[in-house]
Write a protein that holds these residues in place. Sequence first.
Motif, PDB file in Angstrom:
ATOM      1  N   GLU A  74       9.604  -0.304 -51.185  1.00 55.40           N
ATOM      2  CA  GLU A  74       8.757  -1.491 -51.111  1.00 55.40           C
ATOM      3  C   GLU A  74       7.366  -1.073 -50.681  1.00 55.40           C
ATOM      4  O   GLU A  74       7.209  -0.323 -49.699  1.00 55.40           O
ATOM      5  N   ARG A  75       6.378  -1.530 -51.413  1.00 51.50           N
ATOM      6  CA  ARG A  75       4.990  -1.209 -51.082  1.00 51.50           C
ATOM      7  C   ARG A  75       4.312  -2.428 -50.496  1.00 51.50           C
ATOM      8  O   ARG A  75       4.341  -3.514 -51.059  1.00 51.50           O
ATOM      9  N   ASP A  76       3.693  -2.256 -49.344  1.00 49.64           N
ATOM     10  CA  ASP A  76       2.923  -3.298 -48.681  1.00 49.64           C
ATOM     11  C   ASP A  76       1.515  -2.757 -48.481  1.00 49.64           C
ATOM     12  O   ASP A  76       1.248  -2.033 -47.518  1.00 49.64           O
ATOM     13  N   GLY A  77       0.629  -3.064 -49.405  1.00 50.40           N
ATOM     14  CA  GLY A  77      -0.700  -2.480 -49.352  1.00 50.40           C
ATOM     15  C   GLY A  77      -0.616  -0.988 -49.534  1.00 50.40           C
ATOM     16  O   GLY A  77      -0.076  -0.496 -50.525  1.00 50.40           O
ATOM     17  N   ALA A  78      -1.141  -0.251 -48.566  1.00 50.01           N
ATOM     18  CA  ALA A  78      -1.169   1.207 -48.661  1.00 50.01           C
ATOM     19  C   ALA A  78       0.027   1.865 -48.003  1.00 50.01           C
ATOM     20  O   ALA A  78       0.067   3.085 -47.865  1.00 50.01           O
ATOM     21  N   VAL A  79       1.017   1.074 -47.606  1.00 51.19           N
ATOM     22  CA  VAL A  79       2.204   1.620 -46.932  1.00 51.19           C
ATOM     23  C   VAL A  79       3.427   1.497 -47.841  1.00 51.19           C
ATOM     24  O   VAL A  79       3.712   0.420 -48.380  1.00 51.19           O
ATOM     25  N   LEU A  80       4.138   2.599 -48.006  1.00 53.43           N
ATOM     26  CA  LEU A  80       5.369   2.624 -48.788  1.00 53.43           C
ATOM     27  C   LEU A  80       6.549   2.794 -47.841  1.00 53.43           C
ATOM     28  O   LEU A  80       6.568   3.713 -47.023  1.00 53.43           O
ATOM     29  N   THR A  81       7.520   1.894 -47.948  1.00 52.58           N
ATOM     30  CA  THR A  81       8.760   2.011 -47.187  1.00 52.58           C
ATOM     31  C   THR A  81       9.889   2.354 -48.150  1.00 52.58           C
ATOM     32  O   THR A  81      10.140   1.623 -49.109  1.00 52.58           O
ATOM     33  N   VAL A  82      10.551   3.475 -47.901  1.00 54.11           N
ATOM     34  CA  VAL A  82      11.656   3.932 -48.734  1.00 54.11           C
ATOM     35  C   VAL A  82      12.894   4.056 -47.850  1.00 54.11           C
ATOM     36  O   VAL A  82      12.840   4.674 -46.783  1.00 54.11           O
ATOM     37  N   SER A  83      13.989   3.450 -48.295  1.00 51.65           N
ATOM     38  CA  SER A  83      15.225   3.472 -47.511  1.00 51.65           C
ATOM     39  C   SER A  83      16.388   3.978 -48.344  1.00 51.65           C
ATOM     40  O   SER A  83      16.510   3.621 -49.526  1.00 51.65           O
ATOM     41  N   ILE A  84      17.233   4.782 -47.730  1.00 57.75           N
ATOM     42  CA  ILE A  84      18.498   5.156 -48.371  1.00 57.75           C
ATOM     43  C   ILE A  84      19.390   3.916 -48.328  1.00 57.75           C
ATOM     44  O   ILE A  84      19.558   3.296 -47.275  1.00 57.75           O
ATOM     45  N   ALA A  85      19.938   3.553 -49.470  1.00 59.18           N
ATOM     46  CA  ALA A  85      20.679   2.289 -49.584  1.00 59.18           C
ATOM     47  C   ALA A  85      22.126   2.542 -49.993  1.00 59.18           C
ATOM     48  O   ALA A  85      22.577   2.117 -51.061  1.00 59.18           O
ATOM     49  N   ARG A  86      22.835   3.247 -49.140  1.00 61.65           N
ATOM     50  CA  ARG A  86      24.276   3.463 -49.345  1.00 61.65           C
ATOM     51  C   ARG A  86      25.011   3.108 -48.053  1.00 61.65           C
ATOM     52  O   ARG A  86      25.721   3.944 -47.468  1.00 61.65           O
ATOM     53  N   PRO A  87      24.836   1.893 -47.552  1.00 55.14           N
ATOM     54  CA  PRO A  87      25.425   1.553 -46.253  1.00 55.14           C
ATOM     55  C   PRO A  87      26.946   1.689 -46.218  1.00 55.14           C
ATOM     56  O   PRO A  87      27.521   1.957 -45.153  1.00 55.14           O
ATOM     57  N   ASP A  88      27.592   1.525 -47.379  1.00 56.11           N
ATOM     58  CA  ASP A  88      29.042   1.675 -47.430  1.00 56.11           C
ATOM     59  C   ASP A  88      29.474   3.113 -47.207  1.00 56.11           C
ATOM     60  O   ASP A  88      30.616   3.377 -46.825  1.00 56.11           O
ATOM     61  N   ARG A  89      28.564   4.059 -47.424  1.00 52.09           N
ATOM     62  CA  ARG A  89      28.821   5.480 -47.185  1.00 52.09           C
ATOM     63  C   ARG A  89      27.990   6.010 -46.015  1.00 52.09           C
ATOM     64  O   ARG A  89      27.776   7.204 -45.888  1.00 52.09           O
TER      65      ARG A  89
ATOM     66  N   ALA B 258       7.764   1.007 -36.894  1.00 45.16           N
ATOM     67  CA  ALA B 258       7.394   2.108 -37.785  1.00 45.16           C
ATOM     68  C   ALA B 258       6.358   1.651 -38.804  1.00 45.16           C
ATOM     69  O   ALA B 258       5.379   2.366 -39.082  1.00 45.16           O
ATOM     70  N   GLN B 259       6.540   0.489 -39.368  1.00 50.38           N
ATOM     71  CA  GLN B 259       5.593  -0.018 -40.365  1.00 50.38           C
ATOM     72  C   GLN B 259       4.242  -0.339 -39.739  1.00 50.38           C
ATOM     73  O   GLN B 259       3.199  -0.135 -40.373  1.00 50.38           O
ATOM     74  N   ALA B 260       4.240  -0.825 -38.495  1.00 46.79           N
ATOM     75  CA  ALA B 260       2.967  -1.094 -37.815  1.00 46.79           C
ATOM     76  C   ALA B 260       2.182   0.203 -37.634  1.00 46.79           C
ATOM     77  O   ALA B 260       0.955   0.240 -37.846  1.00 46.79           O
ATOM     78  N   ILE B 261       2.864   1.271 -37.244  1.00 46.70           N
ATOM     79  CA  ILE B 261       2.200   2.562 -37.093  1.00 46.70           C
ATOM     80  C   ILE B 261       1.711   3.059 -38.449  1.00 46.70           C
ATOM     81  O   ILE B 261       0.598   3.594 -38.574  1.00 46.70           O
ATOM     82  N   ALA B 262       2.533   2.876 -39.483  1.00 45.68           N
ATOM     83  CA  ALA B 262       2.144   3.312 -40.825  1.00 45.68           C
ATOM     84  C   ALA B 262       0.894   2.582 -41.298  1.00 45.68           C
ATOM     85  O   ALA B 262      -0.017   3.193 -41.876  1.00 45.68           O
ATOM     86  N   HIS B 263       0.810   1.285 -41.052  1.00 42.03           N
ATOM     87  CA  HIS B 263      -0.381   0.519 -41.456  1.00 42.03           C
ATOM     88  C   HIS B 263      -1.615   0.997 -40.688  1.00 42.03           C
ATOM     89  O   HIS B 263      -2.716   1.075 -41.258  1.00 42.03           O
ATOM     90  N   ARG B 264      -1.429   1.310 -39.431  1.00 42.59           N
ATOM     91  CA  ARG B 264      -2.555   1.839 -38.644  1.00 42.59           C
ATOM     92  C   ARG B 264      -3.058   3.155 -39.226  1.00 42.59           C
ATOM     93  O   ARG B 264      -4.270   3.355 -39.407  1.00 42.59           O
ATOM     94  N   LEU B 265      -2.134   4.039 -39.550  1.00 45.41           N
ATOM     95  CA  LEU B 265      -2.529   5.333 -40.113  1.00 45.41           C
ATOM     96  C   LEU B 265      -3.114   5.181 -41.513  1.00 45.41           C
ATOM     97  O   LEU B 265      -4.035   5.916 -41.895  1.00 45.41           O
TER      98      LEU B 265
END
Length: 262
Positions: free
Chosen positions: A9-24, A194-201
Amino acid sequence: MASKFVTSERDGAVLTVSIARPDRLNALTPAVFEQLTAAIDEGLAAGVRALVLSGEGRFFCSGADIRSDGEGYFGLPQDLGELIDAHYNPFTRKLMDLPIPVITAINGPAVGAGLSIALAGDVSIMAKSGFALLAFVNIGLVPDAGATWLAARAVGRTRAMELALLGEQMSAEEAVRIGLVTRVAEDDKVLEEAQAIAHRLAKGPARAIGMIRKQVNEALDMDFDEVLDRERDNQRILGRTEDFREALTAFGQKRRPNFKGR
């Protein structure tokens, strides 16, 4: 980006990437590494200036998946070195070489190579309920995906040796106390912080931040004179940037600089 095992997911200049295998428990497979890489490359092409890495569900990442992921990969092959060369090491190198800052939102336990990914963050925030575990010795293996270097550089030889040899869980509070990760947050606040710090950077001087990232990592393997020379060379480059001139102008005008990454 359409992906089976990763969300981005991209929010402006910040990209959040998550591993999405919660069942594993977000266990790692070649397909996970491929999709993580693709998501990051897509974000870089779109001009993002900070990356947040996290996991979905109650684990950040449980390490290598020893079972089939349904995509033709059946757990761990006989030649683990080949698997590491093809997937683990390229991804770890990619994270360490990125020109943008990496913030790891460690939303739960980080185990094995999952801990390696967590420790690759420039800023790492772990959930209070999370723990760090170099589990390799418990299954007769050695740390991989850069865990040896990352842990030893973070906490020193003796603590890293203890973590690797005993294969015991370390609480989030203890991980912060010894410097293995940088911060602890309430479980439901990890990603937000984490996202707040990412937006600051992301609002900062991108070229300087990229150079700081590389300079600090390189300094760990340089002698003092080499570090002095590298600092000089980087400062020479940055002293000619638009961002530095903007910072000087903003200082004189008593306002915040508007960095453009140039």
